[in-house]
Design an enzyme around this catalytic site. Structure first.
Site, PDB file in Angstrom:
ATOM      1  N   TYR A 126     -12.633 -11.396 -11.902  1.00  0.00           N
ATOM      2  CA  TYR A 126     -12.970 -10.357 -10.928  1.00  0.00           C
ATOM      3  C   TYR A 126     -14.153 -10.789 -10.070  1.00  0.00           C
ATOM      4  CZ  TYR A 126     -14.309  -5.785  -9.064  1.00  0.00           C
ATOM      5  OH  TYR A 126     -14.633  -4.737  -8.225  1.00  0.00           O
TER       6      TYR A 126
ATOM      7  N   SER B 204     -17.546  -6.506  -3.777  1.00  0.00           N
ATOM      8  CA  SER B 204     -18.221  -5.882  -4.923  1.00  0.00           C
ATOM      9  C   SER B 204     -19.618  -6.439  -5.049  1.00  0.00           C
ATOM     10  CB  SER B 204     -17.436  -6.179  -6.210  1.00  0.00           C
ATOM     11  OG  SER B 204     -18.151  -5.737  -7.344  1.00  0.00           O
TER      12      SER B 204
END
Length: 730
Positions: A611, A598
């Protein structure tokens, strides 16, 4: 005959009456092709001589409509049929007679195929079949040329001519083996003239052809001949002891189903690597009662070595299969692999010797010398092809060959086509020209790709993107229903492929859906074994599965949620890679692993600590795995920025939470799509390109990293974030 036991009568008078003459031909073809006891996939052809108006003169003229080159009777449409002036086709006989080298397998014979274009009616672009003269030169208005197992069993018997007379009396004539073409058409024409009451001809080691002036009568004649042949064979078969005595009786015993599947899963990826040294293959296994009856039998080695008889069969199955004399009761998997390795080496050597002994000065170069059919006692059959559809058809054709051998051995003695004749079909220059005219294979053809997370979002889009390039797709997700839905979308669009319903052959097409929990090694291994059983192995893996658990308003995240985030986003990718590595090494074929990281891995921000840190770890996992799995497997990553539309990570409540967080106006009763669009545009406005990022944008990156376009790239992470400058390398 009104009652059929061995074929299916499907003619519908009302439906046929509603069709024009050409569509009646299509209808007859479709119902004949739908019964695999009548003809095999892609095999046989049909025709009708129909009076049409000449487009130039307006005069009535007789036109031969005949199934053109390629295609399958079951699925053929009007566009699959050639249309040719019948009088011009007959006039070609004078051209052929004038050739100084007329006769079987001469350049003159092949040259006649090029002459068919001069007889084309109404500029029909469909290429004519090499069987066109058979249909033109026979007297019937309607002609069926079929490849039924029962008929071929007679055609492949040592006493074929005698048996034809014994079974059919004077209703069916006989012609010895001739390669399809002009000379065979002339031979049939002479037979029809000499025996005007005959309405069918047995074609030695090939099939049969029948005709009549009424299309329904032609159809029923075709069924009647097959029914009579099958009934004769089955009576002789039962008299000799039936299944218990088939192929000389059983020599080996079948392994239990669970043991068969365990053994197949253990050997298939390795075997796929062995047979894919020239070009990659996709596999199909078959382990039903009929094929096991054959591979377990005492006569299987002898019959397998003889090879197939009908040309349609060995064009798919090669001249013979590889039979491995392995004892499933006393020998283990290591012994099986050793025998397979020795068998493959001997097979390649034997195939090269066959090529050298039979080649002509102008023969095409030797093709892939690996077998396309492997027979193993106790286990069954493995068939190989360029994709799942082709491997299933290869399996179907060898099933046909087995049935032919069963019938021929029941009534007489099975004989195969002589090697030189087989070679001249396999390496026929016209066949080679047809192969060269085929479009090039797609970029991911012959490759099997696992997409983990294919139930939704980026994974689903990636599955759809890769199948467009010819890949076979294994859709994997924790949610089995979702991944099966993705696979169904693909198969609904691309089809399951032709072949093998009801034969016991595994029926998956270009995509299947499987479930797996990537935080559980046993679940991953079970899934990979299922892939081996479905396709023979795999080439690439894209892991798009991930989870986002936001921190609460105090910045806290529960310990179990922290562990779950790392378990899915980091450990899960590692477990997949570690288990897949075992299979990659067994196959020995180069592959690709693409992980999902990401943009958040490089950008620290409030509210997503678990995350973001898990994705930072995933970034480094890419680099570590690139080293660990080199040089066989390239490992790269895709780093999306926030993909809102179509993402399972953005349910309505998270979208609303984000809109509130960023003070973006919305109403509680607003449509979800509207809310999602607002959030997507907000994120887009923070990027340099100012455009929302979609799953399709991400899927393009997975395609690039799965293909050979970046073949020297490994250990890298490609960002697809619209130009998020905070994530620039620094």
């Amino acid at each position: 005959m009104s009652d059929y036991k061995y074929v299916t009568y499907s003619w519908d008078d009302a439906h046929a009456a509603s069709l024009d003459p050409v569509d009646r031909l299509v209808y007859r073809s479709n119902i004949l092709g739908a019964d695999q006891r009548i003809t095999n996939t892609g095999g046989g052809n049909t025709s009708s001589k129909i009076t049409e108006n000449d487009p130039l003169s307006g005069d009535a003229t007789e036109v031969l409509w005949v199934k053109g080159s390629g295609g399958d009777l079951r699925t053929s449409k009007r566009a699959n049929f050639s249309s040719l002036y019948q009088d011009k086709l007959l006039a070609l006989q004078k051209v052929y007679d004038a050739q100084p080298e007329r006769g079987l397998k001469t350049p003159a014979e092949d040259a006649m195929v090029g002459m068919y274009t001069h007889t084309t009616f109404n500029l029909n672009p469909r290429a004519s079949s090499i069987d066109t003269p058979l249909h033109s030169f026979l007297p019937g208005k309607h002609v069926d040329h079929m490849h039924p197992n029962a008929i071929i069993a007679i055609a492949a018997s040592k006493r074929c001519e005698e048996l034809t007379q014994e079974i059919f009396g004077g209703t069916m004539a006989y012609v010895p083996w001739m390669r399809p073409g002009f000379e065979l058409g002339l031979a049939m024409q002479e037979i029809a003239k000499a025996q005007p009451d005959v309405k069918a001809i047995m074609m030695g080691q090939h099939g049969f052809i029948s005709w009549d002036d009424d299309d329904k009568v032609c159809y029923t004649h075709t069924l009647d001949f097959i029914e009579k042949a099958a009934a004769y064979i089955e009576a002789k078969y039962e008299a000799k002891g039936g299944d218990a005595a088939a192929f000389g009786g059983a020599k080996y015993q079948t392994l239990p189903e669970a043991d068969r599947h365990t053994t197949f899963a253990a050997i298939l990826p390795w075997l796929r690597g062995q047979v894919s040294q020239f070009k990659r293959f996709v596999g199909t296994i078959q382990d039903d009662e009929k094929i096991l009856r054959f591979v377990n039998s005492a006569d299987a080695p002898r019959l397998a070595e003889l090879g197939t008889s009908c040309p349609d069969h060995f064009l798919r199955t090669k001249i013979k299969p590889l039979y491995v004399d392995w004892n499933p009761q006393t020998e283990d998997i290591a012994a099986l692999k050793a025998k397979l390795a020795d068998g493959l080496a001997a097979y390649r050597k034997d195939y090269a010797a066959y090529y050298e002994a039979c080649k002509h000065d102008n023969s095409p170069a030797m093709r892939d010398p690996n077998p396309t059919v492997v027979l193993i006692p106790g286990l069954g059959m493995i068939a190989w092809g360029k994709d799942k559809s082709e491997s299933r058809v290869t399996a179907e054709f060898y099933n046909c060959a087995v049935e032919v051998m069963r019938g021929a051995e029941a009534i007489d003695e099975y004989i195969a086509l002589p090697q030189q004749e087989a070679f001249d079909i396999e390496y026929w220059l016209l066949e080679e020209a047809k192969l060269r005219r085929m479009p090039p294979e797609k970029e991911l053809a012959r490759q099997i790709v696992l997409v983990i997370g294919a139930g939704s979002g980026i994974g689903k889009e990636t599955a759809h993107r890769l199948v467009k390039e010819g890949a076979q797709i294994v859709c994997v997700d924790l949610n089995l229903a979702a991944t099966e839905a993705t696979a169904k979308e693909i198969t609904d669009q691309y089809g399951l492929g032709i072949g093998v319903a009801g034969t016991g052959i595994s029926g998956c097409g270009p995509a299947i859906g499987l479930a797996a929990n990537i935080t559980d090694r046993a679940s991953i291994r079970t899934m990979l074994d299922q892939v081996a059983l479905a396709y023979g192995g795999f080439d690439h893996i894209c892991v798009t599965a991930g989870i986002f658990v936001p921190s609460d308003t105090t910045g806290h995240i529960p310990d179990e949620k922290w562990a779950l985030t790392f378990g899915i986003n980091v450990s899960g990718s590692y477990f997949v890679a570690d288990e897949a590595a075992k299979t990659w090494r067994e196959q020995g074929l180069r592959g690709n692993l693409v992980l999902t990281t990401s943009a958040n891995a490089a950008v620290a921000k409030k509210g997503s600590v678990a995350y973001d840190t898990s994705k930072a770890a995933a970034n480094h996992l890419v680099r570590e795995l690139a080293i660990e799995l080199s040089p066989l497997v390239r490992v790269n990553g895709v780093a999306p920025a926030t993909v809102v539309k179509g993402s399972a990570m953005f349910p309505r409540d998270r979208v609303i939470g984000s809109l509130a967080k960023y003070n973006i106006p919305y109403t509680d009763d607003e449509e979800t799509e509207s809310l999602t669009s607002k959030l997507a545009q907000f994120y887009a406005d923070r990027t340099l390109t100012k455009a929302p990022i979609t799953p399709a944008d991400q899927a393009e990156a997975y395609f690039l990293l799965t293909s050979q376009r970046l073949s020297k790239t490994t250990g890298q992470v490609i960002t697809v974030d619209g130009g998020l400058h905070e994530a620039f390398l620094r």
